[in-house]
Write a protein that holds these residues in place. Structure first.
Motif, PDB file in Angstrom:
ATOM      1  N   PRO A   1       0.809  -1.225   0.000  1.00 51.32           N
ATOM      2  CA  PRO A   1       0.000   0.000   0.000  1.00 51.32           C
ATOM      3  C   PRO A   1       0.843   1.276   0.000  1.00 51.32           C
ATOM      4  O   PRO A   1       0.537   2.217  -0.716  1.00 51.32           O
ATOM      5  N   GLU A   2       1.923   1.308   0.786  1.00 49.65           N
ATOM      6  CA  GLU A   2       2.737   2.522   0.837  1.00 49.65           C
ATOM      7  C   GLU A   2       3.456   2.778  -0.489  1.00 49.65           C
ATOM      8  O   GLU A   2       3.793   3.904  -0.813  1.00 49.65           O
ATOM      9  N   PHE A   3       3.694   1.730  -1.292  1.00 54.60           N
ATOM     10  CA  PHE A   3       4.309   1.912  -2.596  1.00 54.60           C
ATOM     11  C   PHE A   3       3.311   2.513  -3.580  1.00 54.60           C
ATOM     12  O   PHE A   3       3.650   3.394  -4.347  1.00 54.60           O
ATOM     13  N   SER A   4       2.100   2.035  -3.569  1.00 53.23           N
ATOM     14  CA  SER A   4       1.120   2.518  -4.531  1.00 53.23           C
ATOM     15  C   SER A   4       0.678   3.945  -4.220  1.00 53.23           C
ATOM     16  O   SER A   4       0.204   4.637  -5.096  1.00 53.23           O
ATOM     17  N   GLU A   5       0.856   4.389  -2.991  1.00 57.05           N
ATOM     18  CA  GLU A   5       0.484   5.755  -2.622  1.00 57.05           C
ATOM     19  C   GLU A   5       1.602   6.762  -2.903  1.00 57.05           C
ATOM     20  O   GLU A   5       1.351   7.949  -3.000  1.00 57.05           O
ATOM     21  N   TYR A   6       2.816   6.278  -3.032  1.00 54.73           N
ATOM     22  CA  TYR A   6       3.964   7.162  -3.251  1.00 54.73           C
ATOM     23  C   TYR A   6       4.091   7.470  -4.735  1.00 54.73           C
ATOM     24  O   TYR A   6       4.171   6.571  -5.558  1.00 54.73           O
ATOM     25  N   GLU A   7       4.078   8.739  -5.078  1.00 50.99           N
ATOM     26  CA  GLU A   7       4.196   9.159  -6.472  1.00 50.99           C
ATOM     27  C   GLU A   7       5.662   9.438  -6.784  1.00 50.99           C
ATOM     28  O   GLU A   7       6.138  10.553  -6.628  1.00 50.99           O
ATOM     29  N   PHE A   8       6.351   8.396  -7.231  1.00 53.45           N
ATOM     30  CA  PHE A   8       7.786   8.480  -7.488  1.00 53.45           C
ATOM     31  C   PHE A   8       8.123   9.596  -8.469  1.00 53.45           C
ATOM     32  O   PHE A   8       9.091  10.324  -8.286  1.00 53.45           O
ATOM     33  N   GLY A   9       7.320   9.735  -9.512  1.00 51.22           N
ATOM     34  CA  GLY A   9       7.562  10.761 -10.525  1.00 51.22           C
ATOM     35  C   GLY A   9       7.450  12.177 -10.005  1.00 51.22           C
ATOM     36  O   GLY A   9       7.884  13.118 -10.658  1.00 51.22           O
ATOM     37  N   GLU A  10       6.879  12.345  -8.817  1.00 51.72           N
ATOM     38  CA  GLU A  10       6.758  13.669  -8.202  1.00 51.72           C
ATOM     39  C   GLU A  10       7.828  13.899  -7.129  1.00 51.72           C
ATOM     40  O   GLU A  10       7.874  14.947  -6.498  1.00 51.72           O
ATOM     41  N   SER A  11       8.691  12.919  -6.931  1.00 48.50           N
ATOM     42  CA  SER A  11       9.756  13.036  -5.938  1.00 48.50           C
ATOM     43  C   SER A  11      10.777  14.085  -6.395  1.00 48.50           C
ATOM     44  O   SER A  11      11.228  14.065  -7.545  1.00 48.50           O
ATOM     45  N   VAL A  12      11.149  14.995  -5.505  1.00 47.66           N
ATOM     46  CA  VAL A  12      12.146  16.022  -5.838  1.00 47.66           C
ATOM     47  C   VAL A  12      13.469  15.367  -6.225  1.00 47.66           C
ATOM     48  O   VAL A  12      14.104  15.759  -7.211  1.00 47.66           O
ATOM     49  N   GLY A  13      13.876  14.357  -5.476  1.00 51.34           N
ATOM     50  CA  GLY A  13      15.131  13.668  -5.790  1.00 51.34           C
ATOM     51  C   GLY A  13      15.104  13.037  -7.172  1.00 51.34           C
ATOM     52  O   GLY A  13      16.075  13.114  -7.936  1.00 51.34           O
ATOM     53  N   TYR A  14      13.991  12.400  -7.493  1.00 50.58           N
ATOM     54  CA  TYR A  14      13.842  11.775  -8.799  1.00 50.58           C
ATOM     55  C   TYR A  14      13.911  12.832  -9.901  1.00 50.58           C
ATOM     56  O   TYR A  14      14.606  12.657 -10.906  1.00 50.58           O
TER      57      TYR A  14
END
Length: 155
Positions: A10-23
């Motif tokens: 669940p915590e993976f599907s809620e995290y928007e990787f493409g919106e991560s500042v580091g990414y």
């Protein structure tokens, strides 16, 4: 039967990787290097990382392989390989210090200096392409924020 490892947590599907500042910073950095290499390879026969390293040595900012490693956030062996490739091409030399034989300084050759002198125009062209449509104020603000992030990260 469904493989339990194929269902995202669940915590993976809620995290928007493409919106991560580091990414996003990482993607922009990779894009800068790739765009640079698209220019430097056909024009100079080297990668943008090699051209950048030549520029850093020619400008006096990095005179040791360890300084290149710190500046680019790479390990010592990667910096050594970078220097080896530039030395093999005749663009850079290693010069042992006469006062302390353990110290090996880097120096650009005349051909390396000629390439280093061309790098600022390439850097500028790539930056202008990448930041097309940004106002001068936006570019200044972006640079200011990135400097602050570097300070917050310890340099």
């Amino acid at each position: 039967m469904t493989n339990p490892s194929s269902r995202p947590l669940p915590e993976f599907s809620e995290y928007e990787f493409g919106e991560s500042v580091g990414y996003l910073i990482s993607r922009v950095s990779a894009k800068l290097w790739n765009m640079g290499t698209q220019r430097t390879m056909p024009e100079l026969g080297i990668t943008s990382a090699q051209g950048s390293a030549l520029f850093m040595v020619a400008s006096g900012k990095c005179t040791l392989a360890a300084e290149l490693a710190r500046e680019y956030g790479i390990d010592a062996s990667a910096a050594t390989r970078l220097v080896d490739r530039l030395e093999k091409r005749g663009l850079l030399t290693r010069v042992r210090c006469s006062k302390d034989r353990r110290v090996v300084r880097l120096a650009v050759t005349p051909e390396g200096r000629a390439i280093a002198e061309r790098m600022p125009a390439i850097f500028t062209s790539v930056r202008e392409q990448l930041l097309s449509g940004f106002t001068l104020e936006e570019v200044g603000f972006l640079k200011s924020m990135l400097r602050r992030a570097l300070v917050n990260g310890g340099g």
